[in-house]
Motif scaffolding. Structure first.
Motif, PDB file in Angstrom:
ATOM      1  N   ILE A  19       0.825  -1.221   0.000  1.00  0.00           N
ATOM      2  CA  ILE A  19       0.000   0.000   0.000  1.00  0.00           C
ATOM      3  C   ILE A  19       0.856   1.266   0.000  1.00  0.00           C
ATOM      4  O   ILE A  19       0.543   2.227  -0.710  1.00  0.00           O
ATOM      5  N   ASP A  20       1.947   1.289   0.767  1.00  0.00           N
ATOM      6  CA  ASP A  20       2.776   2.494   0.813  1.00  0.00           C
ATOM      7  C   ASP A  20       3.421   2.797  -0.540  1.00  0.00           C
ATOM      8  O   ASP A  20       3.568   3.962  -0.922  1.00  0.00           O
ATOM      9  N   ILE A  21       3.751   1.763  -1.307  1.00  0.00           N
ATOM     10  CA  ILE A  21       4.313   1.961  -2.642  1.00  0.00           C
ATOM     11  C   ILE A  21       3.228   2.474  -3.592  1.00  0.00           C
ATOM     12  O   ILE A  21       3.482   3.354  -4.420  1.00  0.00           O
ATOM     13  N   LEU A  22       2.013   1.951  -3.456  1.00  0.00           N
ATOM     14  CA  LEU A  22       0.898   2.445  -4.284  1.00  0.00           C
ATOM     15  C   LEU A  22       0.632   3.924  -4.036  1.00  0.00           C
ATOM     16  O   LEU A  22       0.397   4.690  -4.967  1.00  0.00           O
ATOM     17  N   LYS A  23       0.677   4.335  -2.768  1.00  0.00           N
ATOM     18  CA  LYS A  23       0.453   5.738  -2.425  1.00  0.00           C
ATOM     19  C   LYS A  23       1.549   6.627  -3.019  1.00  0.00           C
ATOM     20  O   LYS A  23       1.278   7.701  -3.545  1.00  0.00           O
ATOM     21  N   LYS A  24       2.784   6.154  -2.944  1.00  0.00           N
ATOM     22  CA  LYS A  24       3.890   6.933  -3.495  1.00  0.00           C
ATOM     23  C   LYS A  24       3.793   6.998  -5.022  1.00  0.00           C
ATOM     24  O   LYS A  24       4.111   8.022  -5.623  1.00  0.00           O
ATOM     25  N   TYR A  25       3.324   5.931  -5.656  1.00  0.00           N
ATOM     26  CA  TYR A  25       3.137   5.934  -7.110  1.00  0.00           C
ATOM     27  C   TYR A  25       2.055   6.949  -7.502  1.00  0.00           C
ATOM     28  O   TYR A  25       2.214   7.676  -8.479  1.00  0.00           O
ATOM     29  N   GLU A  26       0.973   7.009  -6.735  1.00  0.00           N
ATOM     30  CA  GLU A  26      -0.078   7.996  -7.013  1.00  0.00           C
ATOM     31  C   GLU A  26       0.460   9.421  -6.858  1.00  0.00           C
ATOM     32  O   GLU A  26       0.141  10.303  -7.653  1.00  0.00           O
ATOM     33  N   SER A  61      12.486   6.315 -11.476  1.00  0.00           N
ATOM     34  CA  SER A  61      12.260   7.057 -10.236  1.00  0.00           C
ATOM     35  C   SER A  61      12.080   6.061  -9.110  1.00  0.00           C
ATOM     36  O   SER A  61      11.431   5.033  -9.276  1.00  0.00           O
ATOM     37  N   ARG A  62      12.632   6.382  -7.961  1.00  0.00           N
ATOM     38  CA  ARG A  62      12.568   5.507  -6.809  1.00  0.00           C
ATOM     39  C   ARG A  62      11.256   5.734  -6.058  1.00  0.00           C
ATOM     40  O   ARG A  62      10.908   6.854  -5.729  1.00  0.00           O
ATOM     41  N   LEU A  63      10.540   4.640  -5.788  1.00  0.00           N
ATOM     42  CA  LEU A  63       9.304   4.721  -5.013  1.00  0.00           C
ATOM     43  C   LEU A  63       9.503   4.201  -3.596  1.00  0.00           C
ATOM     44  O   LEU A  63       8.619   4.307  -2.762  1.00  0.00           O
ATOM     45  N   GLY A  64      10.618   3.621  -3.338  1.00  0.00           N
ATOM     46  CA  GLY A  64      10.969   3.071  -2.042  1.00  0.00           C
ATOM     47  C   GLY A  64      12.373   2.514  -2.166  1.00  0.00           C
ATOM     48  O   GLY A  64      13.019   2.654  -3.201  1.00  0.00           O
ATOM     49  N   ILE A  65      12.850   1.857  -1.129  1.00  0.00           N
ATOM     50  CA  ILE A  65      14.192   1.294  -1.191  1.00  0.00           C
ATOM     51  C   ILE A  65      14.276   0.258  -2.307  1.00  0.00           C
ATOM     52  O   ILE A  65      15.253   0.175  -3.024  1.00  0.00           O
ATOM     53  N   LYS A  66      13.223  -0.509  -2.483  1.00  0.00           N
ATOM     54  CA  LYS A  66      13.239  -1.626  -3.412  1.00  0.00           C
ATOM     55  C   LYS A  66      12.558  -1.330  -4.749  1.00  0.00           C
ATOM     56  O   LYS A  66      12.968  -1.860  -5.781  1.00  0.00           O
ATOM     57  N   TYR A  67      11.541  -0.511  -4.781  1.00  0.00           N
ATOM     58  CA  TYR A  67      10.700  -0.352  -5.970  1.00  0.00           C
ATOM     59  C   TYR A  67      11.060   0.861  -6.801  1.00  0.00           C
ATOM     60  O   TYR A  67      11.377   1.922  -6.278  1.00  0.00           O
ATOM     61  N   ARG A  68      10.977   0.677  -8.133  1.00  0.00           N
ATOM     62  CA  ARG A  68      11.244   1.735  -9.106  1.00  0.00           C
ATOM     63  C   ARG A  68      10.109   1.792 -10.118  1.00  0.00           C
ATOM     64  O   ARG A  68       9.507   0.779 -10.430  1.00  0.00           O
ATOM     65  N   VAL A  69       9.863   2.978 -10.635  1.00  0.00           N
ATOM     66  CA  VAL A  69       8.953   3.122 -11.764  1.00  0.00           C
ATOM     67  C   VAL A  69       9.822   3.463 -12.972  1.00  0.00           C
ATOM     68  O   VAL A  69      10.667   4.350 -12.913  1.00  0.00           O
ATOM     69  N   ILE A  70       9.662   2.691 -14.042  1.00  0.00           N
ATOM     70  CA  ILE A  70      10.424   2.870 -15.271  1.00  0.00           C
ATOM     71  C   ILE A  70       9.489   3.549 -16.272  1.00  0.00           C
ATOM     72  O   ILE A  70       8.382   3.065 -16.495  1.00  0.00           O
ATOM     73  N   TYR A  71       9.934   4.642 -16.870  1.00  0.00           N
ATOM     74  CA  TYR A  71       9.070   5.372 -17.792  1.00  0.00           C
ATOM     75  C   TYR A  71       9.873   6.000 -18.914  1.00  0.00           C
ATOM     76  O   TYR A  71      11.096   6.094 -18.859  1.00  0.00           O
ATOM     77  N   ASN A  84       7.036   0.090 -16.643  1.00  0.00           N
ATOM     78  CA  ASN A  84       7.142  -0.970 -15.657  1.00  0.00           C
ATOM     79  C   ASN A  84       7.218  -0.378 -14.259  1.00  0.00           C
ATOM     80  O   ASN A  84       7.722   0.717 -14.072  1.00  0.00           O
ATOM     81  N   LEU A  85       6.726  -1.118 -13.308  1.00  0.00           N
ATOM     82  CA  LEU A  85       6.869  -0.787 -11.903  1.00  0.00           C
ATOM     83  C   LEU A  85       7.507  -2.029 -11.291  1.00  0.00           C
ATOM     84  O   LEU A  85       6.866  -3.057 -11.167  1.00  0.00           O
ATOM     85  N   THR A  86       8.781  -1.957 -10.986  1.00  0.00           N
ATOM     86  CA  THR A  86       9.540  -3.154 -10.685  1.00  0.00           C
ATOM     87  C   THR A  86      10.228  -3.106  -9.330  1.00  0.00           C
ATOM     88  O   THR A  86      10.425  -2.043  -8.776  1.00  0.00           O
ATOM     89  N   ALA A  87      10.576  -4.291  -8.868  1.00  0.00           N
ATOM     90  CA  ALA A  87      11.305  -4.415  -7.613  1.00  0.00           C
ATOM     91  C   ALA A  87      12.802  -4.388  -7.900  1.00  0.00           C
ATOM     92  O   ALA A  87      13.558  -5.228  -7.447  1.00  0.00           O
ATOM     93  N   HIS A  88      13.231  -3.445  -8.688  1.00  0.00           N
ATOM     94  CA  HIS A  88      14.632  -3.154  -8.972  1.00  0.00           C
ATOM     95  C   HIS A  88      15.390  -4.339  -9.553  1.00  0.00           C
ATOM     96  O   HIS A  88      16.509  -4.628  -9.174  1.00  0.00           O
TER      97      HIS A  88
END
Length: 93
Positions: A19-26, A61-71, A84-88
């Motif tokens: 959920i915290d990654i979803l909020k940061k993505y929004e 862009s970093r959404l957390g320590i592990k997750y990135r959004v690729i654009y 992509n929204l990936t776990a790095h």
């Protein structure tokens, strides 16, 4: 205003994210829609950067320590394509 297009496989990926990654993505999408990719550079927490190798021409862009959004940015159309929204794990191994 910038438009954001999400790849069709992204909807599946979003269901499995914390959920915290979803909020940061929004929040990331809000910033991009209002001020474009240049607005991401002003917020150091996203660590927005261009990619090399197979993903040359894309940004991350970093959404957390592990997750990135690729654009990918298409300035001529004022459009951002979320690939992509990936776990790095996008780097070559």
């Amino acid at each position: 205003m910038w438009e954001i297009y999400e790849h069709r496989r992204l909807s599946k990926q979003l269901k499995s994210l914390p959920i915290d990654i979803l909020k940061k993505y929004e929040k990331w999408k809000d910033i991009v829609m209002i001020s474009g990719p240049k607005g991401l550079k002003l917020i150091k927490g996203f660590h927005d950067e261009s990619l090399r190798g197979e993903l040359k021409g894309h940004r991350s862009s970093r959404l957390g320590i592990k997750y990135r959004v690729i654009y990918k940015v298409k300035e001529s159309e004022i459009m951002v394509q979320v690939v992509n929204l990936t776990a790095h794990d996008y780097r070559k191994k």
